[in-house]
Design a protein around this motif. Structure first.
Motif, mmCIF file in Angstrom:
data_model
loop_
_atom_site.group_PDB
_atom_site.id
_atom_site.type_symbol
_atom_site.label_atom_id
_atom_site.label_comp_id
_atom_site.label_asym_id
_atom_site.label_seq_id
_atom_site.Cartn_x
_atom_site.Cartn_y
_atom_site.Cartn_z
ATOM 1 N N MET A 67 -4.897 -0.576 1.163
ATOM 2 C CA MET A 67 -4.588 -0.738 -0.256
ATOM 3 C C MET A 67 -5.457 0.211 -1.072
ATOM 4 S SD MET A 67 -2.170 -2.993 -0.185
ATOM 5 C CE MET A 67 -1.962 -3.309 -1.952
ATOM 6 N N CYS A 93 -1.468 -0.258 -4.333
ATOM 7 C CA CYS A 93 -0.384 0.197 -3.460
ATOM 8 C C CYS A 93 -0.913 0.249 -2.029
ATOM 9 C CB CYS A 93 0.088 1.597 -3.835
ATOM 10 S SG CYS A 93 0.825 1.760 -5.474
ATOM 11 N N TYR A 94 -0.067 -0.124 -1.092
ATOM 12 C CA TYR A 94 -0.407 0.099 0.315
ATOM 13 C C TYR A 94 -0.011 1.530 0.643
ATOM 14 C CZ TYR A 94 -0.686 -0.452 5.380
ATOM 15 O OH TYR A 94 -1.012 -0.313 6.717
ATOM 16 N N VAL A 139 4.080 -7.128 -0.829
ATOM 17 C CA VAL A 139 3.688 -6.128 0.168
ATOM 18 C C VAL A 139 3.104 -6.899 1.349
ATOM 19 C CG1 VAL A 139 2.337 -4.044 0.599
ATOM 20 C CG2 VAL A 139 3.319 -4.435 -1.662
ATOM 21 N N ARG A 173 4.213 -3.488 5.100
ATOM 22 C CA ARG A 173 3.124 -2.621 5.569
ATOM 23 C C ARG A 173 3.494 -1.955 6.887
ATOM 24 N NH1 ARG A 173 0.229 -7.259 3.906
ATOM 25 N NH2 ARG A 173 -0.289 -7.793 6.077
ATOM 26 N N CYS A 193 5.730 0.975 6.248
ATOM 27 C CA CYS A 193 4.934 2.127 5.794
ATOM 28 C C CYS A 193 4.250 2.816 6.972
ATOM 29 C CB CYS A 193 3.888 1.670 4.787
ATOM 30 S SG CYS A 193 4.522 1.267 3.148
ATOM 31 N N ASP A 250 2.563 -2.575 -5.137
ATOM 32 C CA ASP A 250 2.569 -4.031 -5.354
ATOM 33 C C ASP A 250 3.209 -4.272 -6.718
ATOM 34 O OD1 ASP A 250 2.101 -6.691 -5.834
ATOM 35 O OD2 ASP A 250 -0.068 -6.598 -5.592
ATOM 36 N N ASP A 257 1.830 -11.810 -0.787
ATOM 37 C CA ASP A 257 2.023 -11.567 0.649
ATOM 38 C C ASP A 257 2.619 -12.841 1.235
ATOM 39 O OD1 ASP A 257 1.873 -11.127 3.375
ATOM 40 O OD2 ASP A 257 -0.180 -10.352 3.350
#
Length: 232
Positions: free
Chosen positions: A4, A18-19, A40, A45, A48, A62, A72
């Motif tokens: 993050m 943001c991740y 997220v 994740r 990503c 997010d 989450d």
């Protein structure tokens, strides 16, 4: 693989989490991964991380940060599903698009070019379509996007390629809404629609009971080829 990080809002007056998953070496393109109503979570994740493993810079903003930072949630837990629906009811989608645009700008600055795409799921599928209509994103993919039939008045603004994955037995997108999407978009030169017969909402979730592995792999292979072509 990712972590993050804080990204400046479009106005520059705030930062939001943001991740961000980075590949080995300098990425030539970036993908914004747009969350479901569950935030997220581990599935987003993981998506990503997968894109980063293919050489893309991947960013999952997010989008609920203004109402519940750090969301989450697990779609398979009824109480958490209810919480997600409650958050969805409070979420400002227009503001969400501006946060996605901020993530696009971050990505463009990071990679040094405009080769940025987005892929979204559920709420994120709807937002991916809105992003295609309202920003300079170069390629957009939506999985089981909700309410897209109500956004068809914006289709004239689509400047770059869009792909939509539509499960025909989607409990959140009725048959008449799917028919309206086809009627409104089948002849659009920038839009490709794929139907998945008999499948329900969430079939491409990374984890959990909703996933249909065969269909998810087919849809994901189409998405991967789409980005390879349009973000080259």
């Amino acid at each position: 693989m990712g972590a993050m990080e804080q990204v400046k809002s479009l106005s520059g007056s705030a930062e939001f989490p943001c991740y961000i998953a980075k590949p080995d070496g300098k990425p030539a393109a970036a993908i914004i991964v747009i969350q479901e109503i569950f935030g997220v979570n581990n599935g987003i994740r993981a998506k990503c991380d997968h894109w980063a493993s293919l050489g893309y810079l991947a960013i999952a903003p997010d989008l609920f940060w203004r109402i519940h930072e750090g969301t989450d949630l697990d779609a398979d837990v009824p109480e958490q599903f209810k919480t997600a629906l409650d958050l969805m009811g409070k979420f400002n989608q227009d503001q969400g698009i501006r946060d996605i645009e901020a993530a696009i700008h971050y990505a463009q600055n990071s990679i040094g070019n405009h080769k940025v795409g987005c892929v979204g799921y559920c709420l994120g599928g709807r937002l991916a379509f809105m992003t295609a209509c309202r920003t300079d994103i170069r390629a957009s993919v939506g999985y089981y996007g909700v309410g897209i039939d109500g956004l068809l008045g914006e289709k004239h603004a689509i400047a770059h390629e869009v792909m939509l994955h539509i499960p025909t037995a989607d409990g959140f997108v009725a048959a008449d809404a799917q028919a309206a999407m086809h009627a409104g978009l089948d002849d659009h030169p920038k839009v490709t629609l794929h139907d998945y017969e008999g499948l329900d909402h969430g079939f491409a979730a990374e984890f959990g009971d909703r996933r249909d592995d065969e269909a998810a792999k087919l849809a994901d292979s189409r998405t991967q080829a789409f980005f390879k072509e349009h973000l080259a």
